[in-house]
Design an enzyme around this catalytic site. Sequence first.
Site, short mmCIF file in Angstrom:
data_model
loop_
_atom_site.label_atom_id
_atom_site.label_comp_id
_atom_site.label_asym_id
_atom_site.label_seq_id
_atom_site.Cartn_x
_atom_site.Cartn_y
_atom_site.Cartn_z
N LYS A 100 12.44 6.00 -19.31
CA LYS A 100 12.51 6.39 -17.89
C LYS A 100 13.79 5.93 -17.22
O LYS A 100 14.30 6.57 -16.31
CB LYS A 100 11.29 5.91 -17.12
CG LYS A 100 10.97 4.43 -17.26
CD LYS A 100 9.78 4.21 -18.15
CE LYS A 100 9.84 2.81 -18.73
NZ LYS A 100 8.57 2.22 -19.00
N VAL A 127 6.95 9.16 -17.64
CA VAL A 127 6.12 8.88 -16.45
C VAL A 127 4.66 8.98 -16.86
O VAL A 127 4.24 9.96 -17.47
CB VAL A 127 6.40 9.88 -15.31
CG1 VAL A 127 5.56 9.53 -14.08
CG2 VAL A 127 7.87 9.93 -14.95
N GLY A 129 2.84 7.30 -19.07
CA GLY A 129 2.42 7.02 -20.44
C GLY A 129 1.77 8.23 -21.09
O GLY A 129 2.41 9.27 -21.27
N GLY A 182 1.49 -5.38 -24.66
CA GLY A 182 2.56 -4.39 -24.86
C GLY A 182 2.74 -3.45 -23.68
O GLY A 182 3.30 -2.36 -23.82
N GLU A 185 7.63 -4.26 -19.44
CA GLU A 185 9.01 -3.98 -19.89
C GLU A 185 9.57 -5.22 -20.57
O GLU A 185 9.06 -6.33 -20.38
CB GLU A 185 9.87 -3.65 -18.67
CG GLU A 185 9.45 -2.39 -17.94
CD GLU A 185 9.48 -1.18 -18.83
OE1 GLU A 185 10.55 -0.80 -19.33
OE2 GLU A 185 8.40 -0.61 -19.07
N ASP A 196 10.52 -0.21 -12.19
CA ASP A 196 9.96 0.75 -13.15
C ASP A 196 9.27 1.90 -12.41
O ASP A 196 9.52 3.08 -12.69
CB ASP A 196 8.98 0.03 -14.09
CG ASP A 196 8.34 0.98 -15.07
OD1 ASP A 196 9.03 1.39 -16.02
OD2 ASP A 196 7.16 1.32 -14.90
N LYS A 200 10.24 6.03 -12.05
CA LYS A 200 9.27 7.11 -12.31
C LYS A 200 9.15 8.05 -11.11
O LYS A 200 9.12 9.26 -11.29
CB LYS A 200 7.92 6.49 -12.69
CG LYS A 200 7.97 5.83 -14.07
CD LYS A 200 6.75 4.98 -14.32
CE LYS A 200 6.79 4.35 -15.71
NZ LYS A 200 5.78 3.28 -15.85
N1 HSE Z 1 6.05 -1.28 -18.19
C1 HSE Z 1 5.55 0.04 -17.98
C2 HSE Z 1 4.22 -0.06 -17.23
C3 HSE Z 1 5.38 0.74 -19.29
O1 HSE Z 1 3.66 -1.15 -17.17
O2 HSE Z 1 3.76 0.94 -16.69
C4 HSE Z 1 5.08 2.20 -19.19
O3 HSE Z 1 6.14 2.90 -18.58
#
Ligand code: HSE
Length: 415
Positions: A100, A127, A129, A182, A185, A196, A200
């Site tokens: 992104k 955007v 996931g 996971g 970022e 983030d 998006k």
């Molecule tokens: N770090 C991002 C989040 C990952 O937590 O949404 C997905 O874009």
Amino acid sequence: MVQAAVMGYGVVGSGVVEVLMEHKDSIARRTKEEIGIKYILDIRDFPDSPFQDKFTKSFEDILNDDEVKVVAEVMGGVNPAYDFTKRLLESGKSVVTSNKELVATKGAELLRIAKEHNVNYLFEASVGGGIPIIRPLSQCLAANDVIEIAGILNGTTNFILTKMIRENMSFEDALAMAQKLGYAERNPAADVEGHDAGRKISILASLVYGKHVYPQYVHTQGITKITLDDVRYASAWGGVIKLIGQVKRLDDDTLDITVEPMFISRDSQLANVDDVFNGILVRGDSTGDVVFYGKGAGKLPTASAVAADIIDCVKHLNKRKYLDWADGDESIVKPYEETVYPVYIRVSADCDKKQLFDKAAELFTDVKEIVRSGSDNNEFAFTTGDMKAADIEKAAASFEEWGAKVVSKIRIADL
Ligand code: HSE
């Protein structure tokens, strides 16, 4: 067989390989082509991986191999992903990405290069996931004028806020858990400071309004100042606090675009979007509200969207998918100080609530107290009517000059 390559073998990259391998047969049935992974690019070694024959540390291996038609860039960050993507598109290979940051900062240019070379640059995973949102916006809802998009666009912060609200977990513990799962970022400041989500909403705005809305035009504020007391006042008011990315087209054709924590009414369709889930509300002039919901981060949901883009590129090897926006400049965005909204404010001072109410009513419009059991006697929380952001700041400064401390200031959403 069509050959693909994956650049970056981190959380998402390893998921892409896993999804493509595990669903090989069903994908081949649907695509009418088998998709092979010829290369995996990463500077690290993975001695235990079963894909030893595919690893390379040389980008040139991928660039110079005519058999490779589609490349998944899942490295993240702008460099060297930007240079690699540009050269791949120029060499006639399609590129798909979950990156992104790259799409939000270089999207207009990379889309133009893809067009010039009759290849595709797709970014469904950038955007939401695993939630389909780029295709629905550019295809299924294309007959609408999109009036507004508002969404919970960051899984990590939504996970943290949910843990704080539901389990009284500390901010630090919840963040550590999101990192372990996971979701976060590489530098989690991008999550908790709102950058983030800013990237998006800038991608969604660019797609819908046809001009690149760069992330630096997005007013951005994270969740680091939110306290449990604010959460409790939101509950007493009848809602919850969520980090919202929002873009609205105003009457003068400029955009009100922001990422910030907002009070959301319990009746809003976004109020129950919890944990790592994302929810995106699209307000179309013909459709009315359409809401997209699903896992917004994590290995397999994101990998699923990247793999779907690879499949789409294979299906459209010699054709372009229409996905495009022009370069843009700041004139498309309404300066934040001029935007108008109601706000929740919490002040404290060495006086009683009545005095605080009277002063608030003098400085702000349409002041309504939020009553919460157990609140401090020297504290006063209230909502206002619609006010210009600049006037809210001026009134808050006057409150402080008068002797009160403005503890919190949170926008109230109209969702
Ligand atoms: N770090 C991002 C989040 C990952 O937590 O949404 C997905 O874009």
